[in-house]
Enzyme design. Structure first.
Site, PDB file in Angstrom:
ATOM      1  N   ALA A   1      38.007  52.614  40.427  1.00 39.33           N
ATOM      2  CA  ALA A   1      37.971  51.149  40.363  1.00 39.33           C
ATOM      3  C   ALA A   1      38.067  51.028  39.217  1.00 39.33           C
ATOM      4  O   ALA A   1      38.131  50.207  37.558  1.00 39.33           O
ATOM      5  CB  ALA A   1      36.502  50.830  40.972  1.00 39.33           C
ATOM      6  N   ASP A   2      38.774  48.949  39.218  1.00 37.68           N
ATOM      7  CA  ASP A   2      38.367  48.556  37.738  1.00 37.68           C
ATOM      8  C   ASP A   2      37.998  46.712  38.325  1.00 37.68           C
ATOM      9  O   ASP A   2      37.595  45.989  39.420  1.00 37.68           O
ATOM     10  CB  ASP A   2      40.074  48.178  37.934  1.00 37.68           C
ATOM     11  CG  ASP A   2      40.057  46.974  36.566  1.00 37.68           C
ATOM     12  OD1 ASP A   2      40.070  47.635  35.821  1.00 37.68           O
ATOM     13  OD2 ASP A   2      40.364  45.870  36.286  1.00 37.68           O
TER      14      ASP A   2
END
Length: 219
Positions: free
Chosen positions: A93-94
């Site tokens: 994720a970011d």
């Protein structure tokens, strides 16, 4: 709240069998060093078997929109480490904080955090999280989840007091909503866990939809 979905294929493995880490069948690998993401996953009973942070260049591309940055970086994080864990589930994720077309990075010093918070004071901003799940078959599914946050106007004394907590350090936009910054949040629209760093509703649906039993670890 916006929610977008796309699919890409993970890179084939270039790691020999002798160098691949030994992990149990149907295990989950988290390609993130974020303690907030680990805590959020544990909230819904998920404890990754392996934590393997991806080391990638997180520089935005020319004219790249914040939401596109979040999606692309989640995919690149997954692609950077997935060859080490073939046949396993891998989650990356970011999260990007944005004011309009401007992406606010992770505050590295007090002056930068001060500038971010002054910009966010009394106005609406967006938090975009790109999430990528690599399945045991090698396919990858990505989603983008966006939430809106409105800060109250922040006085200089309150701003300086918050900076002294050092909660801002390394946080996108210079704040952590799960900490003392909650006192300056007037309202949110969309997923709260997305603002912290991982949209749990979407993540759990991605896992379940691709055959990962999120309840197994609780039995």
């Amino acid at each position: 709240m916006a929610d977008r979905k796309d699919v890409f294929i993970a890179r084939p493995s270039t790691i020999s069998d002798e160098t691949k880490p030994a992990v149990p069948p149907s295990s989950l690998v988290l390609a993130s060093a974020s303690p907030r993401r680990l805590s959020l996953l544990s909230q819904i009973g998920i404890v990754p078997d392996i934590v393997c942070p991806a080391d990638i260049d997180e520089t935005a591309q020319r004219d790249e929109l914040p939401r596109d940055i979040a999606k692309r970086l989640s995919q690149e994080k997954a692609a950077a480490v997935c060859s080490q864990f073939e046949g396993k589930f891998l989650l990356s994720a970011d999260t990007v904080v944005a004011v309009g077309r401007r992406a606010l990075g992770k505050a590295e010093d007090e002056d930068e955090a001060h500038g971010f918070l002054k910009l966010l004071s009394g106005r609406r901003h967006q938090v975009h999280t790109g999430v990528t799940l690599v399945t045991p078959t090698g396919a990858s599914v990505s989603r983008l989840v966006s939430s809106s946050v409105i800060f109250k106007p922040i006085g200089e004394h309150e701003l300086r007091s918050y900076l002294r907590t050092e909660e801002w350090h390394g946080k996108a936009g210079g704040y952590a909503i799960q900490g003392r910054a909650a006192s300056i949040v007037r309202s949110i629209q969309g997923s709260y866990s997305n603002i912290v760093g991982l949209p749990l509703f979407e993540v759990s649906n991605m896992l379940i939809g691709n055959g990962f039993d999120i309840w197994a670890s609780q039995e």
